[in-house]
Scaffold this active site. Structure first.
Site, PDB file in Angstrom:
ATOM      1  N   ASP A 178      72.999 -18.756  75.227  1.00  0.00           N
ATOM      2  CA  ASP A 178      74.027 -19.638  74.681  1.00  0.00           C
ATOM      3  C   ASP A 178      74.266 -19.185  73.238  1.00  0.00           C
ATOM      4  OD1 ASP A 178      75.893 -21.585  74.214  1.00  0.00           O
ATOM      5  OD2 ASP A 178      74.691 -23.242  74.991  1.00  0.00           O
TER       6      ASP A 178
HETATM    7  C1  BGC Z   1      78.107 -24.020  74.281  1.00  0.00           C
HETATM    8  C2  BGC Z   1      78.481 -23.168  75.481  1.00  0.00           C
HETATM    9  C3  BGC Z   1      79.708 -22.361  75.177  1.00  0.00           C
HETATM   10  C4  BGC Z   1      79.432 -21.508  73.949  1.00  0.00           C
HETATM   11  C5  BGC Z   1      80.612 -20.648  73.539  1.00  0.00           C
HETATM   12  C6  BGC Z   1      78.015 -23.197  73.017  1.00  0.00           C
HETATM   13  O1  BGC Z   1      77.906 -24.022  71.895  1.00  0.00           O
HETATM   14  O2  BGC Z   1      76.890 -24.679  74.512  1.00  0.00           O
HETATM   15  O3  BGC Z   1      78.681 -23.994  76.601  1.00  0.00           O
HETATM   16  O4  BGC Z   1      80.077 -21.593  76.286  1.00  0.00           O
HETATM   17  O5  BGC Z   1      79.128 -22.358  72.857  1.00  0.00           O
HETATM   18  O6  BGC Z   1      81.613 -21.410  73.001  1.00  0.00           O
END
Ligand code: BGC
Length: 675
Positions: free
Chosen positions: A244
């Site tokens: 993530d």
């Molecule tokens: C989120 C993800 C997301 C990623 C990119 C993170 O903060 O938890 O679900 O895909 O950011 O934006």
């Protein structure tokens, strides 16, 4: 060498040959990469890319959010279809719609030149307070699995990679970067794993996103047991794991490599070139695992057609009428009619002269906020707009409930932080006080008031629902939300959504809310409820929910008759067919979600009173009757035995319960299992 000659030379290389088998292409390309180039592929650039390696014709591999539509930039230059939130899509209980959603989503990803969508988000809805509960599907592992598999199949049918997220136990926003979810193996196996596992075993998901949080003390991005052992070795995952965004802030490079984290996003932190080179040359990283991690990225690059000519991939399209209609269809099937005393709904357009449309959410647009599932649609129809359109030249719309035949009152939440949004859990379980006051005032002025809720997670309703004759849960249902709501209010569409999550009377009834240890915890959050998540808890503890899992009314009624099984005993690896007749005995065409639950009558270990194992959505004309068949195998009767580390089906009696919700069981039949 000029660009043209270079291109020609590359075209001759074995890995560029589309007819060569996948693994040979991967190995050929891998062997041509220098160590520096391999390292370059392990970390992102500019938020959404794996960098290019021009020398070998390797283009940018591009990935974007998110679960409700593609969003190529966070400033909104590119418009894309905004689909209903995942909880609304789950409330359709319609896997076919989820698969079509996956196809449409991928077509839009292709149209903006990307290769992977950071979706679906399929964490279990452990608590109604989760900031991302709206972005996830359901509290139930079986419903979760069926819908997740459908989305991934749809997406990948277009040669776009799905990135299933967030693996795993990412069930709250409080301390999301550091908290450790303390969870038993049985709960992992029975509740949290099944959908993730099925996206691999039934849909061959090409990518997984690891979670921010720790699981039993270890961060998701460096969790050897979760990634290398479970995902890769046990479940047979052939794609890559991406962190993530910034989830690697506190992890260790070598541990991530061992665990199988191929790609660090959104930029190099633990996988910095200099550091990796040093570690590699000093023999301090496990080379086999490191190479495997890179080959996984290459595998997905080949699968999405990154090296093939464009004509060989399915065509993309974006913002088509067809996609907008699909967004509408999902919304119409996902909106849930919670309460409808004396059949106040549907509204009869011919008999009404004046309606009042009031409330803070009557003009709410929901696409622009909420976190990474934010969208930029070309338009968004609000409830008021759609009602005005429907009533044009027929019914007068007023603001004052006391002068109207009927009042439609739009309340709910709104994706602000602390409501339903990534980054913070909900602050309150009820509606804001002003809204409750407004509901009371409105129903005093006009008892014929319909409350339409626009929100993405359960809320308490105890201090107002008694006085309100009709309530609709409309969720955040995408760019055509208003149209869908108006169509349901006026009966152009017969509601068929069913709750994918239990609505409790009060928060303390909810399994995760026994103490501050169980939510939100501190450094650790203890999943003390174990497998008793959602209705499994309410049933077992005999707590009456406000609205049970699986609940949802229709403008018609259904009769369940004639339950049968094709044999009395299910033996060994065989199967048994349970059949039931469903009759639409009302006046309108409608769809019913027929739900099959299993209860183990005598078990050597504590099990839930019932567990959803099958369902089918059937559309029936008035007086139409259909026989529904469900096929069960021993797997549907099994539980996870922690000591034996395996799934066990015990011999003996099982009750098969069939009905229209988890608390509306209409028929049951006993079967026996023998080995
Ligand atoms: C989120 C993800 C997301 C990623 C990119 C993170 O903060 O938890 O679900 O895909 O950011 O934006």
């Amino acid at each position: 060498m000029n660009d043209k000659t270079l291109k020609k030379d590359i075209q001759q290389l074995p890995y560029m040959n589309m007819h060569l088998d996948l693994e040979s292409r991967i190995n050929d390309l891998f062997d041509r990469l220098t160590l520096e180039e391999k390292i370059k592929l392990c970390a992102g650039r500019r938020m959404w890319y794996i960098p290019t390696i021009k020398r070998l014709g390797l283009k940018n591999f591009i990935m974007y959010d998110g679960p409700h539509g593609v969003r190529p930039s966070i400033t909104g230059e590119v418009k894309a279809t905004y689909f209903p939130s995942a909880i609304c899509r789950a409330a359709t209980w319609n896997p076919e719609l989820s698969e079509r959603f996956g196809v449409a989503l991928a077509e839009e990803v292709r149209a903006v030149g990307a290769h992977m969508i950071l979706a679906p988000g399929i964490n279990i809805q452990r608590t109604p307070m989760g900031g991302r509960t709206f972005e996830y599907q359901t509290e139930d592992p079986y419903l979760n699995k069926v819908l997740a598999v459908a989305v991934v199949k749809g997406v990948q049918s277009q040669k776009i990679a799905a990135c299933v997220k967030h693996f795993i136990c990412n069930n709250q926003e409080t301390k999301r970067f550091t908290v450790s979810s303390e969870v038993s193996n049985r709960a992992l196996e029975e509740i949290y794993f099944p959908a993730f596992k099925a996206t691999i075993q039934e849909a061959d998901a090409w990518a997984f996103m690891s979670c921010y949080n720790k699981v039993n003390g270890i961060f998701g991005s460096e969790h050897f047991y979760l990634l290398r052992e479970t995902l890769m070795n046990n479940w047979g995952f052939r794609g890559f794991v991406v962190s993530d965004w910034n989830a690697t802030a506190f992890t260790k490079t070598q541990d991530m490599i061992l665990a199988g984290l191929s790609l660090e996003m959104p930029m190099q932190q633990r996988y910095k070139k200099k550091k990796l080179l040093e570690l590699y040359q000093e023999g301090k990283i496990n080379k086999d695992y490191f190479h495997d991690n890179i080959k996984r990225i290459l595998r997905v690059m080949f699968l999405v057609g990154l090296f093939d000519n464009e004509g060989s991939s399915p065509k993309g399209k974006i913002n088509t009428k067809e996609h907008q209609n699909l967004a509408l269809e999902i919304a119409q099937e996902g909106i849930v009619l919670l309460k409808n005393d004396k059949n106040l709904l549907p509204l009869n357009i011919k008999n009404l002269k004046k309606i009042a449309v009031v409330g803070p959410n009557k003009n709410l647009k929901t696409s622009l906020k909420g976190g990474s599932s934010q969208n930029f649609p070309p338009y968004e129809i609000t409830p008021l707009q759609a009602i005005e359109e429907k009533c044009k030249n027929r019914i007068v719309i007023v603001d004052n409930p006391s002068e109207a035949d009927i009042t439609i009152l739009f309340v709910g939440l709104n994706h602000e932080l602390g409501m339903d949004a990534e980054g913070e859990d909900k602050k309150i379980f009820s509606l804001p006080d002003e809204q409750i006051g407004f509901i009371r005032k409105t129903v005093n002025e006009n008892p014929s008031t319909v409350v339409v809720l626009i929100n993405g997670s359960p809320i308490s309703m105890d201090n107002w629902i008694e006085d309100i004759p009709a309530v609709i849960e409309a969720w955040y249902s995408g760019m055509e939300a208003g149209t869908a709501i108006a169509n349901i209010l006026f009966g152009d569409v017969n509601p068929s959504g069913k709750l994918p999550i239990t609505f409790p009377h009060k928060l303390s009834d909810s399994p995760a809310h026994v103490s501050s240890r169980t939510f939100p915890g501190n450094d650790k959050v203890y999943y003390e409820e174990g497998i008793f998540v959602g209705y499994r808890h309410f049933d077992t503890k005999n707590i009456d929910p406000l609205f049970p899992f699986g609940h949802g009314l229709s403008y018609t009624t259904f009769t369940y008759e004639n339950i049968k099984s094709d044999k009395a005993i299910l033996s060994g690896n065989g199967n048994i067919i349970i059949s039931v007749d469903i009759l639409n005995d009302g006046q309108r065409e409608g769809s019913e979600v027929v739900q099959l639950y299993v209860k183990d009558v005598h078990s050597s270990i504590e099990r839930p009173l019932k567990e959803l194992k099958k369902f089918k959505k059937v559309k029936l004309k008035p007086r139409e009757k259909r026989t529904i068949n469900f096929e069960l195998s021993s797997e549907d009767l099994s539980y996870y035995n922690e000591e034996k580390k395996s799934w066990i089906t015990e011999e003996g009696e099982f009750n098969i319960l069939i009905g229209g919700s988890s608390r509306d069981i209409r028929l049951q039949i006993k079967i026996n299992y023998s080995k």
